[in-house]
Design an enzyme around this catalytic site. Structure first.
Site, PDB file in Angstrom:
ATOM      1  N   ILE A 186      36.798  -3.769  88.577  1.00 25.50           N
ATOM      2  CA  ILE A 186      35.742  -4.773  88.726  1.00 25.50           C
ATOM      3  C   ILE A 186      35.542  -5.573  87.438  1.00 25.50           C
ATOM      4  O   ILE A 186      35.222  -6.761  87.475  1.00 25.50           O
ATOM      5  CB  ILE A 186      34.410  -4.136  89.207  1.00 25.50           C
ATOM      6  CG1 ILE A 186      33.480  -5.204  89.764  1.00 25.50           C
ATOM      7  CG2 ILE A 186      33.717  -3.338  88.102  1.00 25.50           C
ATOM      8  CD1 ILE A 186      34.026  -5.973  90.933  1.00 25.50           C
ATOM      9  N   SER A 246      36.956   0.708  75.868  1.00 23.35           N
ATOM     10  CA  SER A 246      37.816   1.278  76.900  1.00 23.35           C
ATOM     11  C   SER A 246      38.665   2.371  76.285  1.00 23.35           C
ATOM     12  O   SER A 246      39.157   2.224  75.167  1.00 23.35           O
ATOM     13  CB  SER A 246      38.720   0.189  77.490  1.00 23.35           C
ATOM     14  OG  SER A 246      39.764   0.784  78.225  1.00 23.35           O
ATOM     15  N   ARG A 247      38.821   3.448  77.048  1.00 18.55           N
ATOM     16  CA  ARG A 247      39.650   4.539  76.546  1.00 18.55           C
ATOM     17  C   ARG A 247      41.117   4.181  76.612  1.00 18.55           C
ATOM     18  O   ARG A 247      41.927   4.715  75.882  1.00 18.55           O
ATOM     19  CB  ARG A 247      39.385   5.802  77.373  1.00 18.55           C
ATOM     20  CG  ARG A 247      37.933   6.237  77.348  1.00 18.55           C
ATOM     21  CD  ARG A 247      37.613   7.168  78.476  1.00 18.55           C
ATOM     22  NE  ARG A 247      38.038   6.624  79.776  1.00 18.55           N
ATOM     23  CZ  ARG A 247      37.949   7.272  80.922  1.00 18.55           C
ATOM     24  NH1 ARG A 247      37.462   8.498  80.952  1.00 18.55           N
ATOM     25  NH2 ARG A 247      38.335   6.708  82.041  1.00 18.55           N
ATOM     26  N   LYS A 259      26.682  -1.618  90.015  1.00 23.54           N
ATOM     27  CA  LYS A 259      26.130  -0.815  91.101  1.00 23.54           C
ATOM     28  C   LYS A 259      27.015   0.400  91.327  1.00 23.54           C
ATOM     29  O   LYS A 259      28.216   0.305  91.084  1.00 23.54           O
ATOM     30  CB  LYS A 259      25.970  -1.614  92.385  1.00 23.54           C
ATOM     31  CG  LYS A 259      27.193  -2.376  92.872  1.00 23.54           C
ATOM     32  CD  LYS A 259      28.389  -1.768  93.447  1.00 23.54           C
ATOM     33  CE  LYS A 259      28.384  -0.660  94.401  1.00 23.54           C
ATOM     34  NZ  LYS A 259      29.793  -0.359  94.869  1.00 23.54           N
ATOM     35  N   ASP A 292      29.945   4.218  98.357  1.00 17.28           N
ATOM     36  CA  ASP A 292      30.217   3.266  97.264  1.00 17.28           C
ATOM     37  C   ASP A 292      30.270   1.844  97.823  1.00 17.28           C
ATOM     38  O   ASP A 292      29.554   0.969  97.333  1.00 17.28           O
ATOM     39  CB  ASP A 292      31.504   3.629  96.517  1.00 17.28           C
ATOM     40  CG  ASP A 292      31.836   2.588  95.461  1.00 17.28           C
ATOM     41  OD1 ASP A 292      31.142   2.549  94.429  1.00 17.28           O
ATOM     42  OD2 ASP A 292      32.748   1.764  95.700  1.00 17.28           O
TER      43      ASP A 292
HETATM   44  P1  NAP Z   1      37.867   1.664  88.199  1.00 22.76           P
HETATM   45  O1  NAP Z   1      38.898   0.639  88.551  1.00 22.76           O
HETATM   46  O2  NAP Z   1      38.203   3.091  88.390  1.00 22.76           O
HETATM   47  O3  NAP Z   1      37.460   1.372  86.714  1.00 22.76           O
HETATM   48  C1  NAP Z   1      36.436   2.089  86.064  1.00 22.76           C
HETATM   49  C2  NAP Z   1      36.716   2.089  84.582  1.00 22.76           C
HETATM   50  O4  NAP Z   1      35.666   2.800  83.942  1.00 22.76           O
HETATM   51  C3  NAP Z   1      38.003   2.827  84.238  1.00 22.76           C
HETATM   52  O5  NAP Z   1      39.068   1.900  84.148  1.00 22.76           O
HETATM   53  C4  NAP Z   1      37.669   3.427  82.923  1.00 22.76           C
HETATM   54  O6  NAP Z   1      38.016   2.430  81.999  1.00 22.76           O
HETATM   55  C5  NAP Z   1      36.179   3.481  82.777  1.00 22.76           C
HETATM   56  N1  NAP Z   1      35.605   4.828  82.711  1.00 22.76           N
HETATM   57  C6  NAP Z   1      34.740   5.280  81.775  1.00 22.76           C
HETATM   58  N2  NAP Z   1      34.368   6.531  82.011  1.00 22.76           N
HETATM   59  C7  NAP Z   1      35.012   6.904  83.105  1.00 22.76           C
HETATM   60  C8  NAP Z   1      35.038   8.101  83.840  1.00 22.76           C
HETATM   61  N3  NAP Z   1      34.296   9.169  83.481  1.00 22.76           N
HETATM   62  N4  NAP Z   1      35.827   8.166  84.943  1.00 22.76           N
HETATM   63  C9  NAP Z   1      36.574   7.108  85.309  1.00 22.76           C
HETATM   64  N5  NAP Z   1      36.577   5.929  84.640  1.00 22.76           N
HETATM   65  C10 NAP Z   1      35.793   5.833  83.548  1.00 22.76           C
HETATM   66  O7  NAP Z   1      36.522   1.388  89.007  1.00 22.76           O
HETATM   67  P2  NAP Z   1      35.944  -0.012  89.481  1.00 22.76           P
HETATM   68  O8  NAP Z   1      36.436  -0.317  90.847  1.00 22.76           O
HETATM   69  O9  NAP Z   1      36.102  -1.024  88.430  1.00 22.76           O
HETATM   70  O10 NAP Z   1      34.409   0.381  89.681  1.00 22.76           O
HETATM   71  C11 NAP Z   1      33.538   0.584  88.581  1.00 22.76           C
HETATM   72  C12 NAP Z   1      32.119   0.388  89.081  1.00 22.76           C
HETATM   73  O11 NAP Z   1      32.017  -0.937  89.620  1.00 22.76           O
HETATM   74  C13 NAP Z   1      31.737   1.333  90.210  1.00 22.76           C
HETATM   75  O12 NAP Z   1      30.410   1.761  90.057  1.00 22.76           O
HETATM   76  C14 NAP Z   1      31.888   0.491  91.460  1.00 22.76           C
HETATM   77  O13 NAP Z   1      30.994   0.892  92.495  1.00 22.76           O
HETATM   78  C15 NAP Z   1      31.529  -0.876  90.937  1.00 22.76           C
HETATM   79  N6  NAP Z   1      32.108  -1.976  91.709  1.00 22.76           N
HETATM   80  C16 NAP Z   1      33.435  -1.973  92.041  1.00 22.76           C
HETATM   81  C17 NAP Z   1      33.933  -2.994  92.837  1.00 22.76           C
HETATM   82  C18 NAP Z   1      35.384  -3.076  93.239  1.00 22.76           C
HETATM   83  O14 NAP Z   1      35.752  -3.954  94.039  1.00 22.76           O
HETATM   84  N7  NAP Z   1      36.281  -2.254  92.725  1.00 22.76           N
HETATM   85  C19 NAP Z   1      33.098  -4.023  93.268  1.00 22.76           C
HETATM   86  C20 NAP Z   1      31.778  -4.008  92.842  1.00 22.76           C
HETATM   87  C21 NAP Z   1      31.294  -2.988  92.074  1.00 22.76           C
HETATM   88  P3  NAP Z   1      38.694   2.718  80.639  1.00 22.76           P
HETATM   89  O15 NAP Z   1      39.986   3.386  80.964  1.00 22.76           O
HETATM   90  O16 NAP Z   1      38.785   1.338  80.211  1.00 22.76           O
HETATM   91  O17 NAP Z   1      37.776   3.558  79.815  1.00 22.76           O
END
Ligand code: NAP
Length: 308
Positions: free
Chosen positions: A14, A36-37, A90, A168
């Site tokens: 996101i 970011s890690r 969110k 989610d």
């Molecule tokens: P994602 O692709 O898995 O990315 C999350 C990032 O958070 C990871 O790349 C990681 O980045 C970091 N992170 C830090 N602590 C972490 C942990 N304990 N476990 C896993 N990752 C961790 O997830 P995402 O889809 O971007 O979603 C993140 C949030 O945005 C969620 O709450 C989701 O509900 C919300 N969201 C997502 C979307 C969508 O379409 N995907 C839409 C709206 C809202 P680093 O490796 O850089 O540390």
């Protein structure tokens, strides 16, 4: 006015798809750091942890948290303690108590805290609320069905405690319903299907009733293949309203009456800038409270193991 120096924490899907373009397009913000890690961004200071950033000489006014919900409270608390305004993706936390603690902390320090519900900024939502305002509502049906293998590949956190599973995406539907319907509604029944090898539901059926007895039903499904649906239908005395594509398109009696280019995240950042300028916060946990109610009241039934 000087720009808001912003740090973005968690460079995942996101952050890349929505936050970075929205920040780049908004003159009020300057992206000064990435936490970011695993990843960095050319031309922007990079830190592996938020603590490292806060201990550095990079000046930051605000932090946008784009991680999964589980680490969000600890990160937000750290940022607020360091005097930074905070935007929460969110859902705003893994529990309601976490968000309440952040609300109190931000208020005590005079900082801005924003719980973001991006789907409320979908283009059909405001006109739907306006159209419904003078109608007699008979029933509401939410259908939120998507293929988790397509939309969330490799996101182990979504299946862990606090990751919400199918809630989610489902919480986005609840964020829209709580914004467009004129009265509060309350959960009466829920069934949560939890794969035997996971901690969070893969499907859920929910039944609510509003304060005058109007039924609201919701079906959340993570196993939908073929056409996906992110739809809300409202039957009223003045016709049938349908919000489709996650709130982006508004239909009345089968005719498309509203469709505009997508602008959810620019809307969220515009609001964040306004809140900071006004010295205010916007903390709304209503959609998360409905999810908590479903976990409290819902019947958990075992579903087959989910293999990605
Ligand atoms: P994602 O692709 O898995 O990315 C999350 C990032 O958070 C990871 O790349 C990681 O980045 C970091 N992170 C830090 N602590 C972490 C942990 N304990 N476990 C896993 N990752 C961790 O997830 P995402 O889809 O971007 O979603 C993140 C949030 O945005 C969620 O709450 C989701 O509900 C919300 N969201 C997502 C979307 C969508 O379409 N995907 C839409 C709206 C809202 P680093 O490796 O850089 O540390």
């Amino acid at each position: 006015m000087s720009k808001i120096r912003l740090a973005l924490v968690g460079l995942g899907k996101i952050a890349r798809d929505q936050h970075l373009p929205a920040i780049a397009a908004d003159d009020r913000f300057e992206l000064v750091a990435i936490v970011s890690r695993n990843a960095d961004l050319e031309g922007v200071a990079h830190f592996t942890t938020l603590a490292d950033l806060l201990a550095s000489d990079v000046a930051v006014d605000a932090v946008s948290l784009c991680t999964p919900p589980q680490p969000r409270h600890a990160l937000a608390h750290l940022a607020l303690a360091a005097g930074k305004h905070v935007m929460l993706e969110k859902p705003p936390g893994a529990t309601l108590s976490e968000v309440e603690d952040l609300r109190l902390t931000a208020a005590a320090r005079g900082l801005t805290l924003q719980t973001t519900w991006h789907s409320r900024y979908a283009q059909g939502v405001a006109p739907a609320r306006a159209w419904l305002a003078d109608k007699i509502i008979k029933s509401v049906r939410i259908d939120w069905r998507e293929d988790v293998r397509v939309w969330h590949p490799g996101q182990a956190w979504i299946w862990e405690a606090g990751g919400l599973g199918v809630f989610d995406p489902g919480i986005n539907a609840l964020s829209i319903a709580t914004a467009v319907l004129p009265r509060p509604f309350f959960l009466t029944q829920a069934t949560l299907h939890v794969p035997e090898n996971r901690q969070s539901p893969i499907q859920a059926q929910l039944a609510f009733v509003d304060t005058v007895g109007v039924p609201v039903t919701a079906e959340f499904d993570f196993l939908q293949t073929g056409p996906q649906s992110w739809d809300i239908e409202v039957d009223t005395d003045g016709g049938a309203l349908r919000l489709s594509h996650g709130g982006a398109r508004l239909w009345i009696d089968g005719a498309l009456v509203h469709e505009q280019p997508e602008a959810e995240y620019p809307g969220l950042y515009a609001r964040f800038a306004e809140l900071i300028a006004a010295g205010q916060s916007d903390v709304d946990v209503t959609p998360l409270r409905h999810v908590a109610d479903a976990f409290l009241l819902g019947r958990r039934v075992a579903a087959p193991a989910f293999i990605e």
